[in-house]
Write an enzyme that holds these catalytic residues in place. Structure first.
Site, PDB file in Angstrom:
ATOM      1  N   ASN A 173     -10.083  -1.255  -0.480  1.00 47.61           N
ATOM      2  CA  ASN A 173      -8.635  -1.109  -0.355  1.00 47.61           C
ATOM      3  C   ASN A 173      -7.977  -1.639  -1.639  1.00 47.61           C
ATOM      4  OD1 ASN A 173      -5.917  -1.303   0.231  1.00 47.61           O
ATOM      5  ND2 ASN A 173      -6.197  -2.242   2.238  1.00 47.61           N
ATOM      6  N   CYS A 200       0.804  -1.231   0.000  1.00 46.45           N
ATOM      7  CA  CYS A 200       0.000   0.000   0.000  1.00 46.45           C
ATOM      8  C   CYS A 200       0.834   1.276   0.000  1.00 46.45           C
ATOM      9  CB  CYS A 200      -0.945   0.001   1.195  1.00 46.45           C
ATOM     10  SG  CYS A 200      -1.898  -1.504   1.284  1.00 46.45           S
ATOM     11  N   HIS A 223      -4.043   6.446   2.789  1.00 48.66           N
ATOM     12  CA  HIS A 223      -4.300   5.172   2.126  1.00 48.66           C
ATOM     13  C   HIS A 223      -5.656   4.656   2.610  1.00 48.66           C
ATOM     14  CE1 HIS A 223      -4.195   1.136   0.844  1.00 48.66           C
ATOM     15  NE2 HIS A 223      -4.022   0.638   2.057  1.00 48.66           N
TER      16      HIS A 223
HETATM   17  N1  ACO Z   1     -17.919 -10.415   8.478  1.00 51.18           N
HETATM   18  C1  ACO Z   1     -18.346 -10.751   9.699  1.00 51.18           C
HETATM   19  N2  ACO Z   1     -17.517 -10.993  10.716  1.00 51.18           N
HETATM   20  C2  ACO Z   1     -16.208 -10.898  10.476  1.00 51.18           C
HETATM   21  C3  ACO Z   1     -15.689 -10.572   9.218  1.00 51.18           C
HETATM   22  C4  ACO Z   1     -16.613 -10.340   8.185  1.00 51.18           C
HETATM   23  N3  ACO Z   1     -16.226 -10.000   6.938  1.00 51.18           N
HETATM   24  N4  ACO Z   1     -14.342 -10.555   9.285  1.00 51.18           N
HETATM   25  C5  ACO Z   1     -14.009 -10.857  10.539  1.00 51.18           C
HETATM   26  N5  ACO Z   1     -15.137 -11.092  11.267  1.00 51.18           N
HETATM   27  C6  ACO Z   1     -15.244 -11.464  12.672  1.00 51.18           C
HETATM   28  C7  ACO Z   1     -14.006 -12.171  13.194  1.00 51.18           C
HETATM   29  O1  ACO Z   1     -14.079 -13.545  12.893  1.00 51.18           O
HETATM   30  C8  ACO Z   1     -14.119 -11.901  14.674  1.00 51.18           C
HETATM   31  O2  ACO Z   1     -15.066 -12.789  15.227  1.00 51.18           O
HETATM   32  P1  ACO Z   1     -14.837 -13.406  16.710  1.00 51.18           P
HETATM   33  O3  ACO Z   1     -14.826 -12.207  17.630  1.00 51.18           O
HETATM   34  O4  ACO Z   1     -15.999 -14.295  16.873  1.00 51.18           O
HETATM   35  O5  ACO Z   1     -13.506 -14.109  16.646  1.00 51.18           O
HETATM   36  C9  ACO Z   1     -14.716 -10.489  14.722  1.00 51.18           C
HETATM   37  O6  ACO Z   1     -15.326 -10.266  13.447  1.00 51.18           O
HETATM   38  C10 ACO Z   1     -13.719  -9.398  14.985  1.00 51.18           C
HETATM   39  O7  ACO Z   1     -12.597  -9.605  14.127  1.00 51.18           O
HETATM   40  P2  ACO Z   1     -11.396  -8.611  14.086  1.00 51.18           P
HETATM   41  O8  ACO Z   1     -10.383  -9.092  13.088  1.00 51.18           O
HETATM   42  O9  ACO Z   1     -10.914  -8.339  15.475  1.00 51.18           O
HETATM   43  O10 ACO Z   1     -12.145  -7.313  13.501  1.00 51.18           O
HETATM   44  P3  ACO Z   1     -11.631  -5.830  13.412  1.00 51.18           P
HETATM   45  O11 ACO Z   1     -12.579  -4.951  14.054  1.00 51.18           O
HETATM   46  O12 ACO Z   1     -10.173  -5.725  13.785  1.00 51.18           O
HETATM   47  O13 ACO Z   1     -11.744  -5.536  11.841  1.00 51.18           O
HETATM   48  C11 ACO Z   1     -10.314  -5.425   9.906  1.00 51.18           C
HETATM   49  C12 ACO Z   1     -11.015  -6.325  10.925  1.00 51.18           C
HETATM   50  C13 ACO Z   1     -11.365  -4.727   9.110  1.00 51.18           C
HETATM   51  C14 ACO Z   1      -9.451  -6.305   9.001  1.00 51.18           C
HETATM   52  C15 ACO Z   1      -9.416  -4.393  10.634  1.00 51.18           C
HETATM   53  O14 ACO Z   1      -8.666  -5.035  11.621  1.00 51.18           O
HETATM   54  C16 ACO Z   1      -8.445  -3.671   9.710  1.00 51.18           C
HETATM   55  O15 ACO Z   1      -8.840  -2.886   8.882  1.00 51.18           O
HETATM   56  N6  ACO Z   1      -7.130  -3.852   9.920  1.00 51.18           N
HETATM   57  C17 ACO Z   1      -6.076  -3.115   9.204  1.00 51.18           C
HETATM   58  C18 ACO Z   1      -5.816  -3.640   7.855  1.00 51.18           C
HETATM   59  C19 ACO Z   1      -4.628  -2.936   7.267  1.00 51.18           C
HETATM   60  O16 ACO Z   1      -4.317  -1.805   7.559  1.00 51.18           O
HETATM   61  N7  ACO Z   1      -3.907  -3.617   6.380  1.00 51.18           N
HETATM   62  C20 ACO Z   1      -2.698  -3.044   5.811  1.00 51.18           C
HETATM   63  C21 ACO Z   1      -2.943  -2.440   4.501  1.00 51.18           C
HETATM   64  S1  ACO Z   1      -3.410  -3.591   3.291  1.00 51.18           S
HETATM   65  C22 ACO Z   1      -2.032  -3.980   2.262  1.00 51.18           C
HETATM   66  O17 ACO Z   1      -0.926  -3.614   2.501  1.00 51.18           O
HETATM   67  C23 ACO Z   1      -2.248  -4.858   1.054  1.00 51.18           C
END
Ligand code: ACO
Length: 329
Positions: free
Chosen positions: A286, A116, A256
């Site tokens: 993204n 990214c 980003h």
């Molecule tokens: N739908 C429903 N539930 C979901 C989904 C979904 N699509 N995805 C995850 N869940 C569930 C998980 O299983 C978990 O359930 P549990 O509590 O029963 O175990 C719950 O939701 C919470 O999961 P988390 O991963 O803790 O959710 P979070 O609030 O952290 O959101 C997300 C996840 C959106 C991925 C967030 O953490 C994020 O945006 N992280 C940063 C990503 C990033 O910056 N990446 C780098 C850039 S990308 C690149 O370089 C290519």
């Protein structure tokens, strides 16, 4: 070639696939909901490339548009940098296909893999080469067809990413316009938080790696979230400080587009007003290294970015990599 006092963007272009994948489409594929995706990420829809599309084809479209808007001929280019983690193929570089497809001379063309943050890495290189007088016009493309590397059985990743390509033609500009400051970083201790396990030298492709779905993106999203917010705030502040610019002087902040909650957290920590921050994550998702140039292109076309505006861009991605750039448009 004589040294330039400043380098800036002369023109932008983009290429988005036509096909839209909505959250409701994803509800039919994995155990997710429009409500979860909207509340946790801000994303409502993203684009998906057609099977006949490939990365360099979209790069050539975006590149042609950027060159046209810059008033630069393909043969005038001195360098092409393609930032991508979703290349046409492992060998050769996607930039080689872009160079040939655009009808550029046999110029230095290469790929850059910084996920990214890649467009900002490329922008920093273009800035250095143009100001040193080594090159005059550099095409930097941010290009991702991430849908090809997404596991549509993994709800934690397939809802986040989309496809898209955008390009910028960089060249000499007259101050006060141009790139004022950049700062880039990598910290490999977090490499395992976002990766594709197989297909490289560590785990070459076998029937087993395919069966185990190891050719798809794996991500520890919540671990990355914390690092992303902290890194984006820090690097944004440092870039502003090095240019002697305060947050109040900014006209636009383009982060980003990884997650609307990351954008909101960084905005609040920096003390920026919401109307100074651009977001298209609801429509685009993204798109990794295409994210910042897609925003720039949209802002330039819509008039959101006007001549003389001070724009801060910051990005964070796999590696992990992060960085920021400050530019006067
Ligand atoms: N739908 C429903 N539930 C979901 C989904 C979904 N699509 N995805 C995850 N869940 C569930 C998980 O299983 C978990 O359930 P549990 O509590 O029963 O175990 C719950 O939701 C919470 O999961 P988390 O991963 O803790 O959710 P979070 O609030 O952290 O959101 C997300 C996840 C959106 C991925 C967030 O953490 C994020 O945006 N992280 C940063 C990503 C990033 O910056 N990446 C780098 C850039 S990308 C690149 O370089 C290519």
């Amino acid at each position: 070639m004589s040294q330039a006092t400043a380098a800036g963007i002369l023109g932008t272009g983009s290429a988005l696939p036509d096909k839209v994948i909505t959250n409701f489409d994803l509800e039919k594929m994995v155990d997710t909901s429009d409500q979860w995706i909207t509340e946790r990420t801000g994303i409502k829809e993203r684009r998906q490339a057609a099977p006949c599309d490939y990365t360099s084809a979209l790069c050539i479209r975006a590149g042609r548009e950027a060159l046209k808007r810059a008033g630069v001929e393909p043969r005038e280019l001195d360098m092409i940098i393609c930032s991508t983690i979703s290349p046409d193929m492992p060998l050769p570089a996607t930039a080689a296909f872009i160079q040939h497809g655009l009808g550029a001379r046999n110029i230095w063309s290469f790929d850059l893999a910084a996920a990214c943050s890649g467009f900002l890495f490329g922008m920093t290189l273009a800035d250095q080469f143009i100001r040193s007088g080594r090159t005059r016009y550099v095409l930097v493309v941010g290009a991702e067809l991430l849908s090809r590397f997404l596991d549509y059985q993994d709800r934690s990743t397939c809802v986040l990413f989309g496809d898209g390509v955008a390009a910028g033609v960089f060249g000499p500009v007259s101050p006060p316009a141009g790139i004022l400051a950049t700062e880039m970083h990598t910290d490999g201790q977090y490499a395992g938080h976002l990766y594709i396990p197989a297909g490289g030298t560590v785990r070459p492709a076998t029937c087993e790696t395919v069966k185990a779905r190891q050719h798809y993106i794996k991500m520890k999203g919540n671990e990355l979230f914390k690092v992303a917010v902290r890194s984006l705030e820090d690097v944004s502040r440092r870039v502003l400080e090095s240019a002697g610019i305060t947050v109040d002087q900014l006209d636009l902040f383009i982060p980003h587009q990884a997650n609307q909650r990351i954008t909101d957290a960084v905005r609040e920590r920096l003390g920026l007003k919401p109307d100074k921050v651009f977001s298209n994550i609801d429509r685009i998702g993204n798109t990794s290294s295409a994210s910042i140039p897609l925003c720039l292109d949209e802002c330039a076309r819509s008039g959101r970015l006007k001549k003389g505006d001070l724009v801060l861009m910051s990005a964070f991605g796999a590696g992990v990599t992060w960085g920021a750039a400050l530019m006067r448009w």
